[in-house]
Design a protein around this motif. Structure first.
Motif, PDB file in Angstrom:
ATOM      1  N   GLU A   1      -7.241  -7.996  -8.725  1.00  0.00           N
ATOM      2  CA  GLU A   1      -8.632  -7.768  -8.343  1.00  0.00           C
ATOM      3  C   GLU A   1      -9.138  -8.893  -7.447  1.00  0.00           C
ATOM      4  OE1 GLU A   1     -11.885  -5.652  -7.861  1.00  0.00           O
ATOM      5  OE2 GLU A   1     -10.466  -4.961  -9.394  1.00  0.00           O
ATOM      6  N   GLY A   2      -9.521  -8.532  -6.215  1.00  0.00           N
ATOM      7  CA  GLY A   2     -10.081  -9.500  -5.278  1.00  0.00           C
ATOM      8  C   GLY A   2      -9.067 -10.397  -4.585  1.00  0.00           C
ATOM      9  N   ARG A   3      -7.773 -10.261  -4.927  1.00  0.00           N
ATOM     10  CA  ARG A   3      -6.750 -11.117  -4.312  1.00  0.00           C
ATOM     11  C   ARG A   3      -6.235 -10.518  -3.002  1.00  0.00           C
ATOM     12  NH1 ARG A   3      -2.319 -12.268  -8.823  1.00  0.00           N
ATOM     13  NH2 ARG A   3      -1.371 -13.451  -7.097  1.00  0.00           N
ATOM     14  N   HIS A   4      -5.722 -11.384  -2.138  1.00  0.00           N
ATOM     15  CA  HIS A   4      -5.132 -10.936  -0.878  1.00  0.00           C
ATOM     16  C   HIS A   4      -3.633 -10.740  -1.067  1.00  0.00           C
ATOM     17  CE1 HIS A   4      -8.656 -11.352   1.739  1.00  0.00           C
ATOM     18  NE2 HIS A   4      -8.995 -12.356   0.945  1.00  0.00           N
ATOM     19  N   VAL A   5      -3.135  -9.631  -0.564  1.00  0.00           N
ATOM     20  CA  VAL A   5      -1.731  -9.269  -0.744  1.00  0.00           C
ATOM     21  C   VAL A   5      -1.126  -8.909   0.606  1.00  0.00           C
ATOM     22  CG1 VAL A   5      -0.142  -7.557  -1.724  1.00  0.00           C
ATOM     23  CG2 VAL A   5      -1.984  -8.485  -3.131  1.00  0.00           C
TER      24      VAL A   5
ATOM     25  N   PHE B   1       7.422   8.032  -4.868  1.00  0.00           N
ATOM     26  CA  PHE B   1       6.278   8.913  -5.076  1.00  0.00           C
ATOM     27  C   PHE B   1       5.624   8.758  -6.447  1.00  0.00           C
ATOM     28  CE2 PHE B   1       8.891  11.618  -2.083  1.00  0.00           C
ATOM     29  CZ  PHE B   1       8.087  11.382  -0.985  1.00  0.00           C
ATOM     30  N   ASP B   2       6.338   8.223  -7.420  1.00  0.00           N
ATOM     31  CA  ASP B   2       5.868   8.156  -8.802  1.00  0.00           C
ATOM     32  C   ASP B   2       4.733   7.136  -8.932  1.00  0.00           C
ATOM     33  OD1 ASP B   2       5.498   7.680 -11.526  1.00  0.00           O
ATOM     34  OD2 ASP B   2       7.599   8.017 -12.005  1.00  0.00           O
ATOM     35  N   GLU B   3       3.499   7.628  -9.094  1.00  0.00           N
ATOM     36  CA  GLU B   3       2.343   6.734  -9.121  1.00  0.00           C
ATOM     37  C   GLU B   3       2.370   5.784 -10.318  1.00  0.00           C
ATOM     38  OE1 GLU B   3      -1.459   8.516  -8.661  1.00  0.00           O
ATOM     39  OE2 GLU B   3      -1.070   9.194  -6.610  1.00  0.00           O
ATOM     40  N   ARG B   4       2.857   6.268 -11.465  1.00  0.00           N
ATOM     41  CA  ARG B   4       2.922   5.392 -12.638  1.00  0.00           C
ATOM     42  C   ARG B   4       3.905   4.246 -12.411  1.00  0.00           C
ATOM     43  NH1 ARG B   4       3.945   9.460 -17.535  1.00  0.00           N
ATOM     44  NH2 ARG B   4       5.280  10.365 -15.923  1.00  0.00           N
ATOM     45  N   LEU B   5       5.036   4.555 -11.779  1.00  0.00           N
ATOM     46  CA  LEU B   5       6.013   3.515 -11.453  1.00  0.00           C
ATOM     47  C   LEU B   5       5.425   2.530 -10.445  1.00  0.00           C
ATOM     48  CD1 LEU B   5       8.838   2.230 -11.444  1.00  0.00           C
ATOM     49  CD2 LEU B   5       9.527   3.965  -9.762  1.00  0.00           C
ATOM     50  N   LEU B   6       4.745   3.043  -9.448  1.00  0.00           N
ATOM     51  CA  LEU B   6       4.135   2.187  -8.427  1.00  0.00           C
ATOM     52  C   LEU B   6       3.057   1.289  -9.033  1.00  0.00           C
ATOM     53  CD1 LEU B   6       3.986   4.867  -5.605  1.00  0.00           C
ATOM     54  CD2 LEU B   6       5.316   2.747  -5.519  1.00  0.00           C
ATOM     55  N   ASP B   7       2.285   1.825  -9.977  1.00  0.00           N
ATOM     56  CA  ASP B   7       1.273   1.013 -10.662  1.00  0.00           C
ATOM     57  C   ASP B   7       1.930  -0.093 -11.491  1.00  0.00           C
ATOM     58  OD1 ASP B   7      -0.915   2.349  -9.617  1.00  0.00           O
ATOM     59  OD2 ASP B   7      -1.047   3.771 -11.281  1.00  0.00           O
ATOM     60  N   ARG B   8       3.091   0.202 -12.092  1.00  0.00           N
ATOM     61  CA  ARG B   8       3.811  -0.819 -12.855  1.00  0.00           C
ATOM     62  C   ARG B   8       4.295  -1.934 -11.937  1.00  0.00           C
ATOM     63  NH1 ARG B   8       8.677   1.726 -15.552  1.00  0.00           N
ATOM     64  NH2 ARG B   8       9.039  -0.433 -16.200  1.00  0.00           N
ATOM     65  N   ILE B   9       4.774  -1.576 -10.760  1.00  0.00           N
ATOM     66  CA  ILE B   9       5.220  -2.589  -9.787  1.00  0.00           C
ATOM     67  C   ILE B   9       4.037  -3.452  -9.359  1.00  0.00           C
ATOM     68  CG2 ILE B   9       6.179  -2.945  -7.483  1.00  0.00           C
ATOM     69  CD1 ILE B   9       7.756  -0.304  -7.905  1.00  0.00           C
ATOM     70  N   ALA B  10       2.898  -2.814  -9.093  1.00  0.00           N
ATOM     71  CA  ALA B  10       1.709  -3.545  -8.654  1.00  0.00           C
ATOM     72  C   ALA B  10       1.181  -4.477  -9.735  1.00  0.00           C
ATOM     73  CB  ALA B  10       0.619  -2.560  -8.227  1.00  0.00           C
ATOM     74  N   ALA B  11       1.542  -4.197 -10.998  1.00  0.00           N
ATOM     75  CA  ALA B  11       1.068  -5.035 -12.111  1.00  0.00           C
ATOM     76  C   ALA B  11       1.930  -6.279 -12.329  1.00  0.00           C
ATOM     77  CB  ALA B  11       1.026  -4.209 -13.395  1.00  0.00           C
ATOM     78  N   VAL B  12       3.135  -6.315 -11.761  1.00  0.00           N
ATOM     79  CA  VAL B  12       4.060  -7.435 -12.002  1.00  0.00           C
ATOM     80  C   VAL B  12       3.461  -8.788 -11.633  1.00  0.00           C
ATOM     81  CG1 VAL B  12       6.272  -8.458 -11.309  1.00  0.00           C
ATOM     82  CG2 VAL B  12       6.151  -6.028 -11.883  1.00  0.00           C
ATOM     83  N   PRO B  13       2.772  -8.943 -10.489  1.00  0.00           N
ATOM     84  CA  PRO B  13       2.226 -10.264 -10.152  1.00  0.00           C
ATOM     85  C   PRO B  13       0.974 -10.649 -10.931  1.00  0.00           C
ATOM     86  CG  PRO B  13       1.705  -8.710  -8.410  1.00  0.00           C
ATOM     87  CD  PRO B  13       2.621  -7.985  -9.363  1.00  0.00           C
TER      88      PRO B  13
ATOM     89  N   ALA C   1      -5.345  -1.419  -7.804  1.00  0.00           N
ATOM     90  CA  ALA C   1      -5.411  -2.609  -8.653  1.00  0.00           C
ATOM     91  C   ALA C   1      -6.474  -3.600  -8.187  1.00  0.00           C
ATOM     92  CB  ALA C   1      -4.051  -3.301  -8.695  1.00  0.00           C
ATOM     93  N   GLY C   2      -7.144  -3.289  -7.073  1.00  0.00           N
ATOM     94  CA  GLY C   2      -8.248  -4.127  -6.621  1.00  0.00           C
ATOM     95  C   GLY C   2      -7.914  -5.121  -5.537  1.00  0.00           C
ATOM     96  N   ALA C   3      -6.692  -5.072  -4.994  1.00  0.00           N
ATOM     97  CA  ALA C   3      -6.274  -6.042  -3.983  1.00  0.00           C
ATOM     98  C   ALA C   3      -6.868  -5.724  -2.610  1.00  0.00           C
ATOM     99  CB  ALA C   3      -4.750  -6.066  -3.887  1.00  0.00           C
ATOM    100  N   HIS C   4      -6.906  -6.760  -1.782  1.00  0.00           N
ATOM    101  CA  HIS C   4      -7.172  -6.615  -0.346  1.00  0.00           C
ATOM    102  C   HIS C   4      -5.809  -6.727   0.328  1.00  0.00           C
ATOM    103  CE1 HIS C   4     -11.624  -7.007  -0.471  1.00  0.00           C
ATOM    104  NE2 HIS C   4     -11.331  -7.637  -1.605  1.00  0.00           N
TER     105      HIS C   4
END
Length: 273
Positions: free
Chosen positions: A45-49, A29-41, A66-69
């Motif tokens: 922005e604009g990338r397919h995931v 549930f922790d949005e800050r933690l989830l944002d940190r995970i999403a930042a690892v790769p 983070a801007g992904a599709h």
């Protein structure tokens, strides 16, 4: 234009969702933690995931922020209404497929490169991971794998020779890829808390060594680590030509599998290939 979404806890309560042990689910549930995970790769922005096992969509939201599709594969039909709300909030950016990720070929989902980012269900995580790593074609269509595992499994992936965690999984992950432990995730971050700690592993394709068959490498490591307490002269004697290959390479047949480097396993597979 994205629409505001209610807190994930509220969504789960409204839809009567609970984590399924049978599906290996644990919700974050922790949005800050989830944002940190999403930042690892890196920038998305604009990338397919590709995301496997999104559940009610916590990590999905972070990837979209983070801007992904995102293409998400979810087996649990109960999560479809919650994911539909996320899909509505990010028009044209989320595609949800209800099904078993083990039975779906990602190549059929993407025309070009994609990154994999997932809080993998514990019960199928290793099987999915080895499947992504085992393709004969290299480099693969995926550009990176950012995956959450039980910490014990994560350490097996990034381990070095002469350690208790070192085995087939480490060789598979490292012989033509770069694997690193990106971050640890405490068990208390999940609902319900699992009994073990978790960790994020990040893997990127590297140059493939010439003259090595993936299948032969699998056979060599399966034989060597299948009897890891035994010397190579015992564990590899059932693999035709293996003892001669050891001699050719100057590898002492009295060594055990966990003492061989990834490069030595690759050299052995190359001779046998």
């Amino acid at each position: 234009m994205t629409l505001p979404l209610p807190p994930l806890r509220e969504v789960i309560a409204r839809h009567g969702l609970s984590a399924s042990k049978a599906l290996g689910q644990n919700f974050l549930f922790d949005e800050r933690l989830l944002d940190r995970i999403a930042a690892v790769p890196g920038p998305l922005e604009g990338r397919h995931v590709l995301e496997v096992g999104p559940g009610p969509g916590g990590l999905t939201r972070a990837l979209l922020r983070a801007g992904a599709h995102v293409t998400a594969i979810e087996m649990d039909r109960r999560c479809m209404p919650a994911l539909a709300e996320v899909e509505e909030a990010f028009p044209g950016r989320l595609r949800v497929i209800q099904g078993d990720a083990l039975k779906i070929d990602p190549a059929t989902l993407f025309d070009g490169p994609y990154a994999v980012v997932a809080n993998l269900p514990y019960n199928v995580g290793t099987a999915l991971f080895t499947g992504w790593l085992s393709g004969e074609a290299w480099p693969p269509q995926w550009t990176s794998l950012t995956l959450m595992f039980q910490e014990e499994v994560a350490r097996r992936i990034v381990s070095a020779p002469d350690t208790s965690a070192y085995g087939r999984l480490a060789v598979l992950a490292q012989w033509r890829s770069r694997a690193k432990l990106a971050m640890k995730v405490h068990r208390s971050a999940f609902t319900p808390p699992p009994k073990v700690m978790s960790a994020i592993v990040h893997v990127e394709p590297a140059e493939v060594p010439a003259g090595v068959s993936m299948r032969m490498l699998e056979r060599v490591t399966e034989a060597a680590f299948g009897q890891r307490r035994k010397m190579l002269r015992q564990s590899l004697k059932g693999l035709p030509g293996a003892l001669e290959a050891l001699a050719t390479l100057g590898i002492d047949a009295q060594r055990r599998a966990e003492t061989l480097t990834v490069a030595e396993f690759v050299a052995l597979a190359r001779v046998l290939s």
